[in-house]
Motif scaffolding. Structure first.
Motif, mmCIF file in Angstrom:
data_model
loop_
_atom_site.group_PDB
_atom_site.id
_atom_site.type_symbol
_atom_site.label_atom_id
_atom_site.label_comp_id
_atom_site.label_asym_id
_atom_site.label_seq_id
_atom_site.Cartn_x
_atom_site.Cartn_y
_atom_site.Cartn_z
ATOM 1 N N TRP A 116 0.778 -1.239 0.000
ATOM 2 C CA TRP A 116 0.000 0.000 0.000
ATOM 3 C C TRP A 116 0.814 1.296 0.000
ATOM 4 O O TRP A 116 0.701 2.110 0.908
ATOM 5 C CB TRP A 116 -0.988 0.020 1.177
ATOM 6 C CG TRP A 116 -1.779 -1.227 1.276
ATOM 7 C CD1 TRP A 116 -1.633 -2.204 2.221
ATOM 8 C CD2 TRP A 116 -2.809 -1.684 0.374
ATOM 9 N NE1 TRP A 116 -2.502 -3.239 1.978
ATOM 10 C CE2 TRP A 116 -3.240 -2.937 0.840
ATOM 11 C CE3 TRP A 116 -3.396 -1.160 -0.771
ATOM 12 C CZ2 TRP A 116 -4.231 -3.673 0.207
ATOM 13 C CZ3 TRP A 116 -4.385 -1.884 -1.402
ATOM 14 C CH2 TRP A 116 -4.786 -3.127 -0.909
ATOM 15 N N ASP A 120 -4.577 7.239 0.669
ATOM 16 C CA ASP A 120 -5.792 6.542 1.119
ATOM 17 C C ASP A 120 -5.534 5.106 1.570
ATOM 18 O O ASP A 120 -6.310 4.192 1.270
ATOM 19 C CB ASP A 120 -6.851 6.532 -0.002
ATOM 20 C CG ASP A 120 -7.284 7.930 -0.384
ATOM 21 O OD1 ASP A 120 -7.374 8.775 0.527
ATOM 22 O OD2 ASP A 120 -7.519 8.178 -1.583
ATOM 23 N N THR A 121 -4.461 4.908 2.286
ATOM 24 C CA THR A 121 -4.073 3.545 2.665
ATOM 25 C C THR A 121 -5.113 2.881 3.569
ATOM 26 O O THR A 121 -5.366 1.690 3.442
ATOM 27 C CB THR A 121 -2.711 3.539 3.383
ATOM 28 O OG1 THR A 121 -2.800 4.365 4.549
ATOM 29 C CG2 THR A 121 -1.610 4.062 2.482
ATOM 30 N N HIS A 122 -5.709 3.669 4.485
ATOM 31 C CA HIS A 122 -6.644 3.058 5.439
ATOM 32 C C HIS A 122 -7.886 2.528 4.709
ATOM 33 O O HIS A 122 -8.350 1.420 4.969
ATOM 34 C CB HIS A 122 -7.036 4.065 6.522
ATOM 35 C CG HIS A 122 -5.852 4.768 7.115
ATOM 36 N ND1 HIS A 122 -4.864 4.088 7.793
ATOM 37 C CD2 HIS A 122 -5.465 6.068 7.090
ATOM 38 C CE1 HIS A 122 -3.927 4.946 8.179
ATOM 39 N NE2 HIS A 122 -4.268 6.157 7.755
ATOM 40 N N ARG A 123 -8.382 3.327 3.783
ATOM 41 C CA ARG A 123 -9.550 2.895 3.004
ATOM 42 C C ARG A 123 -9.208 1.646 2.183
ATOM 43 O O ARG A 123 -9.979 0.676 2.156
ATOM 44 C CB ARG A 123 -10.018 4.032 2.079
ATOM 45 C CG ARG A 123 -11.248 3.682 1.268
ATOM 46 C CD ARG A 123 -11.786 4.877 0.469
ATOM 47 N NE ARG A 123 -10.813 5.503 -0.406
ATOM 48 C CZ ARG A 123 -10.377 4.979 -1.554
ATOM 49 N NH1 ARG A 123 -10.820 3.798 -1.952
ATOM 50 N NH2 ARG A 123 -9.498 5.621 -2.287
ATOM 51 N N LYS A 124 -8.040 1.667 1.554
ATOM 52 C CA LYS A 124 -7.654 0.528 0.702
ATOM 53 C C LYS A 124 -7.495 -0.753 1.517
ATOM 54 O O LYS A 124 -7.895 -1.838 1.087
ATOM 55 C CB LYS A 124 -6.360 0.843 -0.044
ATOM 56 C CG LYS A 124 -6.550 1.889 -1.132
ATOM 57 C CD LYS A 124 -5.200 2.282 -1.732
ATOM 58 C CE LYS A 124 -5.343 3.425 -2.725
ATOM 59 N NZ LYS A 124 -4.045 4.076 -2.991
ATOM 60 N N LEU A 126 -9.022 -1.493 4.335
ATOM 61 C CA LEU A 126 -10.359 -1.952 4.729
ATOM 62 C C LEU A 126 -11.061 -2.621 3.557
ATOM 63 O O LEU A 126 -11.654 -3.696 3.695
ATOM 64 C CB LEU A 126 -11.199 -0.773 5.234
ATOM 65 C CG LEU A 126 -10.836 -0.261 6.631
ATOM 66 C CD1 LEU A 126 -11.563 1.048 6.927
ATOM 67 C CD2 LEU A 126 -11.158 -1.305 7.702
ATOM 68 N N GLU A 127 -10.976 -1.996 2.395
ATOM 69 C CA GLU A 127 -11.644 -2.549 1.208
ATOM 70 C C GLU A 127 -11.073 -3.904 0.808
ATOM 71 O O GLU A 127 -11.789 -4.759 0.299
ATOM 72 C CB GLU A 127 -11.532 -1.568 0.030
ATOM 73 C CG GLU A 127 -12.555 -0.436 0.150
ATOM 74 C CD GLU A 127 -12.346 0.668 -0.896
ATOM 75 O OE1 GLU A 127 -13.040 1.689 -0.804
ATOM 76 O OE2 GLU A 127 -11.476 0.510 -1.776
ATOM 77 N N HIS A 133 -2.459 -3.999 9.441
ATOM 78 C CA HIS A 133 -2.111 -2.709 8.842
ATOM 79 C C HIS A 133 -1.001 -2.145 9.730
ATOM 80 O O HIS A 133 -0.522 -2.817 10.648
ATOM 81 C CB HIS A 133 -3.378 -1.844 8.839
ATOM 82 C CG HIS A 133 -3.273 -0.556 8.109
ATOM 83 N ND1 HIS A 133 -2.459 -0.352 7.030
ATOM 84 C CD2 HIS A 133 -3.917 0.633 8.309
ATOM 85 C CE1 HIS A 133 -2.611 0.889 6.594
ATOM 86 N NE2 HIS A 133 -3.477 1.511 7.361
ATOM 87 N N ASP A 162 -13.700 1.579 11.002
ATOM 88 C CA ASP A 162 -13.895 2.394 9.809
ATOM 89 C C ASP A 162 -12.590 3.149 9.563
ATOM 90 O O ASP A 162 -11.626 2.992 10.324
ATOM 91 C CB ASP A 162 -15.103 3.337 9.955
ATOM 92 C CG ASP A 162 -14.978 4.253 11.157
ATOM 93 O OD1 ASP A 162 -13.860 4.403 11.701
ATOM 94 O OD2 ASP A 162 -15.995 4.833 11.559
ATOM 95 N N GLU A 163 -12.591 3.951 8.522
ATOM 96 C CA GLU A 163 -11.353 4.639 8.162
ATOM 97 C C GLU A 163 -10.804 5.459 9.329
ATOM 98 O O GLU A 163 -9.596 5.454 9.592
ATOM 99 C CB GLU A 163 -11.638 5.579 6.983
ATOM 100 C CG GLU A 163 -10.794 5.288 5.779
ATOM 101 C CD GLU A 163 -11.091 6.235 4.634
ATOM 102 O OE1 GLU A 163 -12.170 6.087 4.020
ATOM 103 O OE2 GLU A 163 -10.263 7.122 4.374
ATOM 104 N N LYS A 167 -7.293 4.769 11.164
ATOM 105 C CA LYS A 167 -6.299 5.830 11.028
ATOM 106 C C LYS A 167 -5.756 6.237 12.398
ATOM 107 O O LYS A 167 -4.552 6.430 12.575
ATOM 108 C CB LYS A 167 -6.968 7.035 10.343
ATOM 109 C CG LYS A 167 -6.060 8.197 10.102
ATOM 110 C CD LYS A 167 -6.816 9.304 9.365
ATOM 111 C CE LYS A 167 -5.952 10.541 9.266
ATOM 112 N NZ LYS A 167 -6.619 11.624 8.552
#
Ligand code: GAR
Length: 211
Positions: A116, A120-124, A126-127, A133, A162-163, A167
C-alpha cells in the motif's frame, strides 16, 4: 548536537511526538526548524509553542515543482540539518531534491510497506479485507514510498473498524516508531548504504525492524 529539519503539511502529530521525545532528551538531537507548504498547517503552531523556528513556504507561489523544490532546498540548507524528516509532507519530491539529501531524508508512511504505497491507505486496507495494517519509517529514494524501511509497527484491523478508527490506531503506532528511527539515525546506528538500510552495521530486512 545533531540538527533536524521537519517538513509538514498538516496536523503535525508526528512532529509533536518528535518534539516530546526531544523534550525528554530521547531524540539524540534538536528539531531546529519546521517547514510547511501550507500556511494553515496546525503543526506550525506546535512548532512555535515548542520554541522551534516555523517557516511557511507555499507551493502555489512557484511555477513548477523544480522551482519549488529549489527554494525548499535553500531554506532547508540554511538550517544545516543532519537529517530531514518528512512528517505528513504531502508533496512528491523531485529527483534533484531526493539526490541532494540522499541518505539523510526519511519519511513515515501509513502502511506496512511495501504494501500500500500512495494515498488513502486506510480505506484501501479496509476494502481489501486485510487483517494487518500499520506504519513504516523509510529512507526516501526516487521511487515513491519505495525506499528501504528502517522500522515498522503493526496495527491490527479490528471488527467494526472504519477509516477514522483505523487511522487513529495507525497514528499511535507512528508516534511510537518515528522518534525511535530518528534517534537511531542521529546516534549513527541507522544508515542507508546504497539501497539497503542498515542498523548497527547489519542489513535490515525488507520491512525493517518490526514492532
Ligand atoms: C501520517 O499518518 C503520515 O503517515 C501520513 O500523513 C499523516 C500526517 O499526520 N503521511 C503520508 O501519507 C505520506 N504519503 P500528522 O500531520 O498528524 O503527523
Amino acid at each position: 548536537r545533531p540538527r533536524v529539519v521537519v517538513l509538514i503539511s498538516g496536523s503535525g502529530s508526528n512532529l509533536q511526538a518528535l518534539l516530546e521525545a526531544q523534550e525528554h532528551d530521547e531524540l539524540g538531537g534538536d528539531v531546529v526548524a519546521v517547514i510547511s507548504n501550507k500556511a494553515d498547517a496546525y503543526g506550525l503552531v506546535r512548532a512555535r509553542e515548542a520554541g522551534v523556528d516555523a517557516v511557511v513556504l507555499p507551493h502555489d507561489e512557484y511555477e513548477n515543482r523544480e522551482h519549488y523544490d529549489g527554494a525548499l532546498i535553500k531554506v532547508i540548507e540554511r538550517h544545516e540539518p543532519d537529517l530531514i524528516v518528512l512528517a505528513g509532507f504531502m508533496r512528491i519530491l523531485s529527483p534533484i531534491f531526493v539526490q541532494r539529501f540522499f541518505g539523510r531524508l526519511i519519511n513515515i508512511h501509513p502502511s506496512l510497506l511495501p504494501a500500500w504505497p500512495g494515498l488513502d491507505t486506510h480505506r484501501k486496507v479496509l476494502e481489501a479485507g486485510e487483517k494487518e495494517h500499520g506504519a513504516s519509517v523509510h529512507f526516501v529514494t526516487e521511487e515513491l514510498d519505495g525506499g528501504p524501511v528502517a522500522i515498522q509497527a503493526v496495527a491490527n484491523v479490528l471488527e467494526g473498524d472504519d477509516e477514522a478508527s483505523l487511522k487513529e490506531r495507525v497514528h499511535t503506532r507512528e508516534h511510537l516508531i518515528y522518534p525511535i528511527a530518528v534517534h537511531w539515525f542521529l546516534e549513527g546506528r541507522l544508515k542507508l548504504d546504497g539501497e539497503v538500510a542498515k542498523l548497527d552495521g547489519h542489513d535490515l530486512p525488507v520491512g525493517g525492524l518490526r514492532l
